[in-house]
Write a protein that holds these residues in place. Structure first.
Motif, PDB file in Angstrom:
ATOM      1  N   VAL A   1       4.130  -3.625  -5.268  1.00 43.11           N
ATOM      2  CA  VAL A   1       5.246  -2.729  -4.961  1.00 43.11           C
ATOM      3  C   VAL A   1       5.885  -3.161  -3.652  1.00 43.11           C
ATOM      4  O   VAL A   1       5.239  -3.772  -2.791  1.00 43.11           O
ATOM      5  CB  VAL A   1       4.794  -1.249  -4.841  1.00 43.11           C
ATOM      6  CG1 VAL A   1       4.289  -0.714  -6.166  1.00 43.11           C
ATOM      7  CG2 VAL A   1       3.742  -1.073  -3.751  1.00 43.11           C
ATOM      8  N   ASP A   2       7.172  -2.852  -3.503  1.00 37.68           N
ATOM      9  CA  ASP A   2       7.838  -3.010  -2.210  1.00 37.68           C
ATOM     10  C   ASP A   2       7.298  -1.955  -1.243  1.00 37.68           C
ATOM     11  O   ASP A   2       7.059  -0.810  -1.643  1.00 37.68           O
ATOM     12  CB  ASP A   2       9.343  -2.797  -2.346  1.00 37.68           C
ATOM     13  CG  ASP A   2      10.009  -3.780  -3.295  1.00 37.68           C
ATOM     14  OD1 ASP A   2       9.401  -4.823  -3.598  1.00 37.68           O
ATOM     15  OD2 ASP A   2      11.145  -3.485  -3.719  1.00 37.68           O
TER      16      ASP A   2
ATOM     17  N   ILE B   1       0.966   3.381   0.068  1.00 42.05           N
ATOM     18  CA  ILE B   1       1.041   2.438  -1.056  1.00 42.05           C
ATOM     19  C   ILE B   1       0.775   3.168  -2.366  1.00 42.05           C
ATOM     20  O   ILE B   1       1.455   2.951  -3.372  1.00 42.05           O
ATOM     21  CB  ILE B   1       0.044   1.287  -0.855  1.00 42.05           C
ATOM     22  CG1 ILE B   1       0.442   0.457   0.368  1.00 42.05           C
ATOM     23  CG2 ILE B   1      -0.031   0.404  -2.099  1.00 42.05           C
ATOM     24  CD1 ILE B   1      -0.580  -0.581   0.769  1.00 42.05           C
ATOM     25  N   ALA B   2      -0.218   4.045  -2.368  1.00 39.49           N
ATOM     26  CA  ALA B   2      -0.541   4.806  -3.576  1.00 39.49           C
ATOM     27  C   ALA B   2       0.650   5.663  -4.012  1.00 39.49           C
ATOM     28  O   ALA B   2       0.948   5.766  -5.208  1.00 39.49           O
ATOM     29  CB  ALA B   2      -1.769   5.679  -3.339  1.00 39.49           C
ATOM     30  N   ALA B   3       1.330   6.285  -3.041  1.00 39.99           N
ATOM     31  CA  ALA B   3       2.479   7.120  -3.376  1.00 39.99           C
ATOM     32  C   ALA B   3       3.601   6.283  -3.989  1.00 39.99           C
ATOM     33  O   ALA B   3       4.254   6.699  -4.959  1.00 39.99           O
ATOM     34  CB  ALA B   3       2.977   7.845  -2.135  1.00 39.99           C
ATOM     35  N   LEU B   4       3.831   5.088  -3.445  1.00 38.62           N
ATOM     36  CA  LEU B   4       4.857   4.205  -3.993  1.00 38.62           C
ATOM     37  C   LEU B   4       4.484   3.739  -5.405  1.00 38.62           C
ATOM     38  O   LEU B   4       5.345   3.614  -6.283  1.00 38.62           O
ATOM     39  CB  LEU B   4       5.047   2.997  -3.079  1.00 38.62           C
ATOM     40  CG  LEU B   4       5.842   3.259  -1.793  1.00 38.62           C
ATOM     41  CD1 LEU B   4       5.702   2.088  -0.838  1.00 38.62           C
ATOM     42  CD2 LEU B   4       7.306   3.501  -2.122  1.00 38.62           C
TER      43      LEU B   4
ATOM     44  N   ASP C   1      -4.316  12.913 -10.585  1.00 38.33           N
ATOM     45  CA  ASP C   1      -5.378  13.614  -9.870  1.00 38.33           C
ATOM     46  C   ASP C   1      -5.877  12.753  -8.719  1.00 38.33           C
ATOM     47  O   ASP C   1      -5.822  13.149  -7.561  1.00 38.33           O
ATOM     48  CB  ASP C   1      -6.524  13.944 -10.836  1.00 38.33           C
ATOM     49  CG  ASP C   1      -7.599  14.797 -10.179  1.00 38.33           C
ATOM     50  OD1 ASP C   1      -7.330  15.372  -9.107  1.00 38.33           O
ATOM     51  OD2 ASP C   1      -8.705  14.888 -10.742  1.00 38.33           O
ATOM     52  N   THR C   2      -6.370  11.567  -9.015  1.00 33.90           N
ATOM     53  CA  THR C   2      -6.839  10.661  -7.967  1.00 33.90           C
ATOM     54  C   THR C   2      -6.225   9.285  -8.181  1.00 33.90           C
ATOM     55  O   THR C   2      -5.969   8.859  -9.313  1.00 33.90           O
ATOM     56  CB  THR C   2      -8.371  10.523  -7.991  1.00 33.90           C
ATOM     57  OG1 THR C   2      -8.773   9.934  -9.244  1.00 33.90           O
ATOM     58  CG2 THR C   2      -9.047  11.874  -7.812  1.00 33.90           C
ATOM     59  N   VAL C   3      -5.989   8.592  -7.070  1.00 34.30           N
ATOM     60  CA  VAL C   3      -5.505   7.215  -7.097  1.00 34.30           C
ATOM     61  C   VAL C   3      -6.402   6.415  -6.155  1.00 34.30           C
ATOM     62  O   VAL C   3      -6.350   6.588  -4.935  1.00 34.30           O
ATOM     63  CB  VAL C   3      -4.034   7.103  -6.653  1.00 34.30           C
ATOM     64  CG1 VAL C   3      -3.574   5.645  -6.721  1.00 34.30           C
ATOM     65  CG2 VAL C   3      -3.126   7.979  -7.514  1.00 34.30           C
TER      66      VAL C   3
ATOM     67  N   ARG D   1      11.089   0.969  -7.996  1.00 33.82           N
ATOM     68  CA  ARG D   1      11.664   2.302  -8.143  1.00 33.82           C
ATOM     69  C   ARG D   1      10.995   3.269  -7.176  1.00 33.82           C
ATOM     70  O   ARG D   1       9.776   3.338  -7.085  1.00 33.82           O
ATOM     71  CB  ARG D   1      11.478   2.791  -9.575  1.00 33.82           C
ATOM     72  CG  ARG D   1      12.087   4.165  -9.826  1.00 33.82           C
ATOM     73  CD  ARG D   1      12.097   4.527 -11.286  1.00 33.82           C
ATOM     74  NE  ARG D   1      10.753   4.559 -11.853  1.00 33.82           N
ATOM     75  CZ  ARG D   1      10.496   4.939 -13.105  1.00 33.82           C
ATOM     76  NH1 ARG D   1      11.489   5.261 -13.904  1.00 33.82           N
ATOM     77  NH2 ARG D   1       9.262   4.952 -13.548  1.00 33.82           N
ATOM     78  N   GLY D   2      11.810   3.999  -6.420  1.00 32.14           N
ATOM     79  CA  GLY D   2      11.294   4.915  -5.415  1.00 32.14           C
ATOM     80  C   GLY D   2      10.921   4.238  -4.111  1.00 32.14           C
ATOM     81  O   GLY D   2      10.470   4.892  -3.180  1.00 32.14           O
ATOM     82  N   GLY D   3      11.105   2.905  -4.027  1.00 32.68           N
ATOM     83  CA  GLY D   3      10.740   2.150  -2.839  1.00 32.68           C
ATOM     84  C   GLY D   3      11.864   2.074  -1.827  1.00 32.68           C
ATOM     85  O   GLY D   3      12.905   2.723  -1.971  1.00 32.68           O
ATOM     86  N   PRO D   4      11.688   1.251  -0.782  1.00 29.79           N
ATOM     87  CA  PRO D   4      12.687   1.179   0.295  1.00 29.79           C
ATOM     88  C   PRO D   4      14.076   0.801  -0.189  1.00 29.79           C
ATOM     89  O   PRO D   4      15.071   1.380   0.240  1.00 29.79           O
ATOM     90  CB  PRO D   4      12.110   0.099   1.223  1.00 29.79           C
ATOM     91  CG  PRO D   4      10.657   0.048   0.912  1.00 29.79           C
ATOM     92  CD  PRO D   4      10.523   0.391  -0.536  1.00 29.79           C
TER      93      PRO D   4
END
Length: 304
Positions: free
Chosen positions: A27-28, A39-42, A53-55, A71-74
């Motif tokens: 991911v970016d 990073i997990a959120a991205l 639930d968990t990442v 997508r959803g990144g910077p």
């Protein structure tokens, strides 16, 4: 400015049951100092995952690499925040006498029609002009293909609307460093391309003007072209020797895109300077009747 990406393995569990495992996902990221939570959120946002639930991330590496447009990144956020006033970036090759664009096609010839010396007799002392004659194939340097290039009843250069070539929101498909030469639906399907300039950044322009430019060149597949033709971009450009596989004499990408009225631009350069989204792109052809290809001054304006 240096851009960063993260690579990792991940195990995801969902609150309504089930799980997902990925290996070597990328991911970016906004910077080198991002933590695993960011990073997990991205990662979750990039896939549009619901009810996570968990990442659990493993083997996390953050490294310098141009953004691909997660997508959803910077870069995705930058597209929504983009505005006028950013720097202008050149995206076309300089046309020089004798230059080779496509092997076998003659290079341009520039000759004087009226020299400065000869013009002096026509004007006041100290006043002189140069008027030159340019002879070249339409497929020279960075050029635009109108539908007439492929279809005798298609719109020619004079009929290409400005709305398809000027001030377009740009989407950069960055496939530099990818092993396969072909650019298919998998590189495109996650993107909103309607009304946009879709720019295929392959990195092949580094070999422009050399015999190696033809070797292992990237190209848009038949399926990729069909997907684009069905999703109505304003135009499609590439920084390679041809948008088609030169071994495929049917030229499916040209055929499908130009049949849909979508101009094609070949031999772009400098796409590495653009973000995946947020820039605007312009490449306006001359209004010439009865021709299907002509060089353009292609450029982009970066986000403010």
């Amino acid at each position: 400015m240096t851009e960063y990406r993260a690579a990792f393995d991940a195990q995801v569990t969902f609150s309504n049951g089930g799980d997902l495992t990925v290996h070597g996902f990328r991911v970016d990221v906004p910077g080198a100092d991002i933590g695993e939570a960011g990073i997990a959120a991205l990662f979750v946002a990039s896939l549009g995952l619901l009810l996570t639930d968990t990442v659990d991330l493993r083997n996390v590496k953050v490294f310098a690499e141009p953004h691909k447009g997660t997508r959803g990144g910077p870069a995705d956020r930058g597209e929504r925040a983009a505005g006028p006033g950013g720097a202008l970036v050149e995206l076309s090759h300089v046309i020089r006498p004798g230059m080779v664009t496509y092997p076998g096609i003659p290079g341009p010839v520039i000759t004087p029609y009226l020299t400065r010396e000869a013009s002096r007799s026509q004007y006041a002392p100290g006043t002189e002009f140069a008027i030159d004659r340019l002879s070249m194939i339409g497929n020279t340097g960075t050029y635009l293909d109108a539908p007439y290039h492929r279809f005798p009843d298609g719109p020619d250069l004079a009929a290409v609307p400005l709305a398809r070539t000027a001030g377009l929101p740009a989407v950069v498909i960055r496939v530099t460093g990818v092993r396969q030469r072909q650019i298919g639906v998998g590189a495109l399907a996650a993107l909103d391309v309607r009304g946009k300039a879709v720019l295929l950044h392959t990195g092949d322009d580094a070999r422009f003007g050399t015999p190696q430019y033809l070797e292992d060149a990237h190209f848009l597949t038949r399926d990729g072209a069909a997907w684009l033709a069905g999703h109505e971009p304003a135009l499609v450009g590439i920084d390679a020797v041809n948008i088609d596989d030169t071994a495929d004499r049917e030229r499916p990408a040209h055929t499908l895109l130009l049949a849909a009225g979508i101009p094609v631009i070949e031999h772009l350069t400098g796409l590495g300077q653009l973000p995946p989204a947020g820039a605007t792109f312009t490449a306006v052809p001359l209004r010439i009747q009865g021709m299907g290809t002509i060089p353009v001054r292609a450029f982009a304006r970066l986000p403010a």
